[in-house]
Design an enzyme around this catalytic site. Structure first.
Site, PDB file in Angstrom:
ATOM      1  N   LYS A  10       0.916  -1.425   0.033  1.00  0.00           N
ATOM      2  CA  LYS A  10       0.047  -0.160  -0.003  1.00  0.00           C
ATOM      3  C   LYS A  10       0.910   1.236   0.073  1.00  0.00           C
ATOM      4  O   LYS A  10       2.030   1.295   0.843  1.00  0.00           O
ATOM      5  CB  LYS A  10      -0.967  -0.139   1.354  1.00  0.00           C
ATOM      6  CG  LYS A  10      -2.009   1.192   1.255  1.00  0.00           C
ATOM      7  CD  LYS A  10      -2.781   1.090   2.508  1.00  0.00           C
ATOM      8  CE  LYS A  10      -3.759   1.911   2.476  1.00  0.00           C
ATOM      9  NZ  LYS A  10      -4.738   1.894   3.661  1.00  0.00           N
ATOM     10  N   SER A  15      -9.821   2.274   2.703  1.00  0.00           N
ATOM     11  CA  SER A  15      -8.995   2.925   1.787  1.00  0.00           C
ATOM     12  C   SER A  15      -8.030   2.006   0.997  1.00  0.00           C
ATOM     13  O   SER A  15      -7.355   2.534   0.051  1.00  0.00           O
ATOM     14  CB  SER A  15      -8.064   3.964   2.717  1.00  0.00           C
ATOM     15  OG  SER A  15      -7.393   3.397   3.729  1.00  0.00           O
ATOM     16  N   SER A  25     -10.490   0.018   6.855  1.00  0.00           N
ATOM     17  CA  SER A  25      -9.696  -0.021   5.707  1.00  0.00           C
ATOM     18  C   SER A  25      -8.932  -1.258   5.332  1.00  0.00           C
ATOM     19  O   SER A  25      -8.470  -1.297   4.081  1.00  0.00           O
ATOM     20  CB  SER A  25      -8.563   1.199   5.656  1.00  0.00           C
ATOM     21  OG  SER A  25      -9.330   2.380   5.262  1.00  0.00           O
TER      22      SER A  25
HETATM   23  N1  GLN Z   1     -13.422   4.910   5.990  1.00  0.00           N
HETATM   24  C1  GLN Z   1     -12.605   5.356   7.035  1.00  0.00           C
HETATM   25  C2  GLN Z   1     -12.311   6.728   7.060  1.00  0.00           C
HETATM   26  O1  GLN Z   1     -12.483   7.443   5.918  1.00  0.00           O
HETATM   27  C3  GLN Z   1     -11.817   4.447   7.387  1.00  0.00           C
HETATM   28  C4  GLN Z   1     -10.318   4.827   6.866  1.00  0.00           C
HETATM   29  C5  GLN Z   1      -9.294   3.634   7.224  1.00  0.00           C
HETATM   30  O2  GLN Z   1      -9.418   2.971   8.014  1.00  0.00           O
HETATM   31  N2  GLN Z   1      -7.925   4.277   6.869  1.00  0.00           N
HETATM   32  O3  GLN Z   1     -11.665   7.351   7.924  1.00  0.00           O
END
Ligand code: GLN
Length: 490
Positions: free
Chosen positions: A78, A158, A182
């Site tokens: 990532k 994400s 995410s």
């Molecule tokens: N969807 C969540 C956010 O937008 C979690 C994102 C994540 O876990 N990095 O904050």
């Protein structure tokens, strides 16, 4: 040897060990798969030369009898993980020119064990999002499509690039991070396995910070066993991260396949939310039945503060983000857009460098931390967070793990929720609680919906008890017998 990319990580490692193929052959097959899959936009940087060089070195080490636990296995990373000499952008324009001079601890651990890097994976900008649509490199397309339809779907976010690349067999596994869901939500949307370990299990050093008290690294893989193999390498104490836990890393793979007989599983009443698709309810019931068949005792539990988790998360996470992202000022990293004076240079750089969602988070975070509102918002959110952690602690007095759905829907269409931040935030309804409490959570594919799209179940464990999740995950994986793979269209 095109089928080399279809192997599980475990089978590939066995094949390397018994010399059925070399790492160079295995890596070459993956490099070709990555090149052929550019329509997915999963990789934001391909590093084929580096991959083949690493593969060659891995073959040489193996020949000398010095093979590490991941020797020769091609993985994706990532783009939130800093990789030495290899551009690392967090998929933000503000970091687009950034080439770190250091390696994150988690990726360094993978290379120490012999893994091979295929490239950097797309993600939501600074890991803020649930659909990979906030990426400065454009969205990732889910390799899965609804049956009989061509509409492009989100792989979730994400870690959308990580999940899509693993599902499309572009790599044997990938690193990911999870601040509010995410790892788990993209895993659920792509029929893959993802685990967010206990807070502190993996070092955050060299991982671009979003919300430091919530961020955790973890793997996305195609099987529970593969996830266990990867996590074992990624985890471990690191003095460079003050929140890294000084504990032994268990032999996670040895928990997969262990009997789960006699374990007590809690089903949290409050996760039966209004409007949840009947198919997800039904899958949850199936999961309960599978665990009962495996000898578990399933009981209902209550986590009464669940309904406050999402609002608390969307205060704590932006608050920390607004502070963490203050460092991108055009002076030290990446982009600089000059102005007439220093203040204007800051303003120009940040205005141009950050995308809309990131700006929204910075504004919310700055607001809830400001003098007049700190007590009303931030402090209150911290108190709610404590209650949520207490709810789990109470539940874990009675049960060994919890079973819930991972996400309230299957993968949705690209663009469908893009203009509605609240709808997007609701994706995290079952996952953020786990981050707020610092617990381990795993998502694994358990079935498909009426459109043939994968659905995930989530297992939540006690702090540092990933082992039990791997045993339960193994049992569920066996019972669900999920063999689905996306039909290749790219
Ligand atoms: N969807 C969540 C956010 O937008 C979690 C994102 C994540 O876990 N990095 O904050």
């Amino acid at each position: 040897m095109s089928n080399l990319t279809s192997l599980t990580l475990k089978v590939a490692l066995d094949g390397l060990a018994d010399k059925s193929f070399s790492s160079v052959e295995l890596t070459q097959a993956h490099v070709e798969a990555v090149e052929a899959a550019r329509a997915l936009n999963a990789f934001v940087l391909e590093t084929p030369d580096k991959a083949l060089e690493m593969a060659k070195a891995a073959d040489e080490r193996r020949a000398r009898g010095e093979a590490g636990a991941l020797e020769g296995a091609p993985l994706g990373v990532k783009d939130l993980f800093c990789t030495e000499g290899v551009r690392s952008t967090a998929c933000s324009n503000i970091l687009k020119p950034f080439v770190p001079t250091y390696e994150s601890t988690v990726t360094a651990n993978l290379w120490r064990d012999g893994a091979v890097m295929l490239g950097k994976l797309n993600m939501d900008e600074f890991a803020m999002g649930s659909s990979n649509e906030t990426s400065a490199f454009g969205p990732v397309v889910n390799p899965w499509r609804r049956q009989g339809a061509n509409a492009p779907l989100t792989p979730g976010g994400s870690s959308g690039g990580s999940a899509a690349a693993v599902a499309a067999e572009l790599c044997l596994g990938a690193t990911a991070t999870d601040t509010g869901g995410s790892i788990r939500q993209p895993a659920a949307f792509t029929g893959t396995v993802g685990i967010k370990p206990t807070y502190g299990r993996c070092s955050r050093w060299g991982v671009v910070a979003f919300a430091s008290s919530l961020d955790q690294a973890g793997p996305i893989a195609r099987t529970v066993e593969d996830a266990a193999i990867l996590l074992k390498s990624m985890a471990g104490h690191d003095p460079k991260d003050s929140t890294s836990l000084d504990v032994e890393t268990p032999d996670f793979p040895s928990f997969v396949g262990k009997s789960v007989k006699g374990l007590r599983i809690g089903v949290p009443r409050e996760y039966r939310v209004d409007g949840m698709p009947a198919e997800i309810e039904a899958l949850w019931e199936k999961g309960i039945a599978w665990l009962k068949d495996a000898g578990c005792e399933v009981v209902e539990v209550s986590l009464p503060h669940t309904k406050y988790a999402l609002p608390a998360y969307y205060i704590v996470a932006p608050a920390e983000a607004s502070s963490n992202l203050a460092r991108y000022d055009g002076m030290r990293y990446g982009l600089r857009v000059d102005g007439a004076n220093l203040t204007e240079t800051y303003e120009n750089t940040r205005a141009e460098g950050f995308g809309t969602e990131v700006k929204r988070r910075i504004l919310i975070g700055t607001y809830v931390l400001s003098a007049g509102y700190y007590d009303a918002y931030y402090l209150k959110a911290l108190k709610v967070r404590r209650r949520i952690a207490d709810d789990f602690e109470q539940a874990f007095g009675k049960v060994d793990a919890l079973l819930t759905p991972t996400a309230p829907s299957a993968a949705f269409g690209l663009g469908e929720n893009a203009d509605d931040p609240i709808a997007m935030y609701l994706n995290d309804i079952f996952t953020v609680t786990v981050n707020l409490a610092g617990l381990p959570g795993m998502s694994l594919p358990a079935g498909v919906d009426a459109n043939g799209l994968p659905l995930g179940l989530q297992l939540i464990g006690r702090a540092l008890d990933e082992g039990t999740l791997f045993s339960l995950g193994g049992a569920l994986e066996k019972a669900a017998d999920f063999k689905g793979r996306p039909q290749r269209w790219w």
